[in-house]
Design an enzyme around this catalytic site. Structure first.
Site, mmCIF file in Angstrom:
data_model
loop_
_atom_site.group_PDB
_atom_site.id
_atom_site.type_symbol
_atom_site.label_atom_id
_atom_site.label_comp_id
_atom_site.label_asym_id
_atom_site.label_seq_id
_atom_site.Cartn_x
_atom_site.Cartn_y
_atom_site.Cartn_z
ATOM 1 N N ASP A 103 -3.729 -6.831 4.847
ATOM 2 C CA ASP A 103 -4.023 -5.366 4.391
ATOM 3 C C ASP A 103 -5.212 -4.594 5.173
ATOM 4 O O ASP A 103 -5.763 -3.903 4.692
ATOM 5 C CB ASP A 103 -4.416 -5.124 2.948
ATOM 6 C CG ASP A 103 -3.220 -5.826 2.020
ATOM 7 O OD1 ASP A 103 -2.088 -5.747 2.366
ATOM 8 O OD2 ASP A 103 -3.441 -6.403 1.108
ATOM 9 N N SER A 162 -1.576 3.225 0.053
ATOM 10 C CA SER A 162 -2.036 3.325 1.429
ATOM 11 C C SER A 162 -0.674 2.804 2.298
ATOM 12 O O SER A 162 -0.142 2.046 1.994
ATOM 13 C CB SER A 162 -3.109 2.614 2.014
ATOM 14 O OG SER A 162 -4.209 3.005 1.288
ATOM 15 N N ASN A 202 3.187 -1.393 6.171
ATOM 16 C CA ASN A 202 3.153 -1.685 4.871
ATOM 17 C C ASN A 202 2.727 -0.838 4.094
ATOM 18 O O ASN A 202 1.580 -0.069 4.388
ATOM 19 C CB ASN A 202 2.181 -3.042 4.723
ATOM 20 C CG ASN A 202 1.914 -3.779 3.505
ATOM 21 O OD1 ASN A 202 3.131 -3.895 2.926
ATOM 22 N ND2 ASN A 202 0.909 -4.133 2.973
ATOM 23 N N HIS A 220 0.899 -0.168 0.344
ATOM 24 C CA HIS A 220 -0.103 -1.061 -0.463
ATOM 25 C C HIS A 220 -0.713 -0.249 -1.396
ATOM 26 O O HIS A 220 -1.256 1.064 -1.387
ATOM 27 C CB HIS A 220 -1.255 -1.591 0.363
ATOM 28 C CG HIS A 220 -2.277 -2.478 -0.357
ATOM 29 N ND1 HIS A 220 -1.995 -3.685 -0.798
ATOM 30 C CD2 HIS A 220 -3.602 -2.235 -0.780
ATOM 31 C CE1 HIS A 220 -2.881 -4.145 -1.610
ATOM 32 N NE2 HIS A 220 -3.843 -3.319 -1.773
HETATM 33 C C1 GAR Z 1 4.712 -1.123 -4.556
HETATM 34 O O1 GAR Z 1 3.941 -0.495 -5.722
HETATM 35 C C2 GAR Z 1 4.029 -1.650 -3.516
HETATM 36 O O2 GAR Z 1 2.843 -0.899 -3.477
HETATM 37 C C3 GAR Z 1 3.765 -2.908 -3.904
HETATM 38 O O3 GAR Z 1 4.701 -3.561 -4.453
HETATM 39 C C4 GAR Z 1 5.703 -2.355 -5.060
HETATM 40 C C5 GAR Z 1 6.996 -2.619 -4.837
HETATM 41 O O4 GAR Z 1 7.543 -1.533 -5.508
HETATM 42 N N1 GAR Z 1 3.255 -3.743 -2.700
HETATM 43 C C6 GAR Z 1 2.284 -4.562 -2.726
HETATM 44 O O5 GAR Z 1 1.624 -4.792 -3.781
HETATM 45 C C7 GAR Z 1 2.195 -5.262 -1.446
HETATM 46 N N2 GAR Z 1 0.771 -5.928 -1.458
HETATM 47 P P1 GAR Z 1 9.387 -1.403 -5.237
HETATM 48 O O6 GAR Z 1 9.878 -2.682 -5.102
HETATM 49 O O7 GAR Z 1 9.774 -0.691 -6.449
HETATM 50 O O8 GAR Z 1 9.286 -0.519 -4.181
#
Ligand code: GAR
Length: 229
Positions: free
Chosen positions: A159, A150, A121, A123
């Site tokens: 997480d 991360s 994942n 994060h």
């Molecule tokens: C990313 O920034 C990722 O870190 C976050 O969602 C975004 C997705 O962006 N994930 C979380 O918050 C998971 N807990 P994307 O759809 O443009 O790849």
């Protein structure tokens, strides 16, 4: 099939990607795969939202998609039903690795344990700090000097699985939650392919007994990067 510097063909790592939103990280993987820059094959994308732009990105690249919307005809799909369909789809695709890239549903321990491949994942915080949501706002409220993202192994606890890699930035005095989100995403777009390359080349492993990379000659995990470009 790509060839590494020693001319050894590398079997592409079969990757399934789970998404909920824009899919900018998925796009980076698609671009790297199409450019032959990563030894991967994206075998399918699962979204829990039918309006996720990530689905358009996958379809444009001719990657199979499965939409397991969390709301259909006004009714919410329970997590158990979602997980049963998702497991069936993943088993059919036979991935070597499952990547949660902006996937916003919490998965159960039994789904994770019974998945046909290990899961990582992405994060947006320097775990173990700021698990869960609103990470950029919480960093600002705490007055932290450093922030980042991360990539960790997915386990039943949210997480909390072994952190493999992190990319770090210095928080600027003028940063807002929005500017941090955009700066962290730029790091994610480097960290995700880099981490997948290390996994594809077996430099990093997701095996339970070796995730600590217990080798006295190597630094302990997580590998931390300051990415400057
Ligand atoms: C990313 O920034 C990722 O870190 C976050 O969602 C975004 C997705 O962006 N994930 C979380 O918050 C998971 N807990 P994307 O759809 O443009 O790849």
């Amino acid at each position: 099939m790509s060839v590494d510097k020693t001319s050894q063909p590398i079997k592409p790592l079969r990757i399934a990607v789970l998404v909920s939103g824009s899919g900018s990280n998925l796009q980076v993987l698609i671009d790297a795969m199409q450019a032959g820059a990563l030894p991967i094959e994206i075998v399918g994308v699962i979204s829990n939202r039918e309006d996720a732009y990530a689905l358009t990105r996958a379809k444009d690249a001719n990657i199979p998609v499965a939409v397991l919307s969390h709301v259909a005809s006004g009714k919410r799909m329970g997590i158990k039903t979602f997980e049963a369909h998702a497991n069936e789809q993943l088993v059919a695709w036979q991935p070597d690795l499952i990547v949660l890239a902006g996937f916003m549903r919490v998965l159960s321990g039994s789904f994770i344990d019974n998945a046909p491949a290990p899961m990582i994942n992405l994060h947006p915080s320097l775990l173990p700090v700021y698990k869960g949501l609103d990470t950029h706002q919480r960093v600002l409220q705490a007055g932290d000097r450093y922030h980042g993202c991360s990539i960790h192994k997915v386990t039943a606890e949210l997480d909390a699985g072994q952190v493999l890699t992190q990319a770090v930035l210095s928080v600027d005095i003028n940063d807002t939650a929005e500017s941090l989100q955009s700066r962290v995403q730029k790091l994610e777009h480097k960290l995700l392919p880099w981490t997948i390359l290390l996994l594809a080349k077996s430099v990093l492993s997701l095996e339970a007994e070796s995730t600590s990379q217990a080798n006295q000659y190597l630094p302990t995990l997580p590998l931390q990067l300051f990415i400057t470009s």
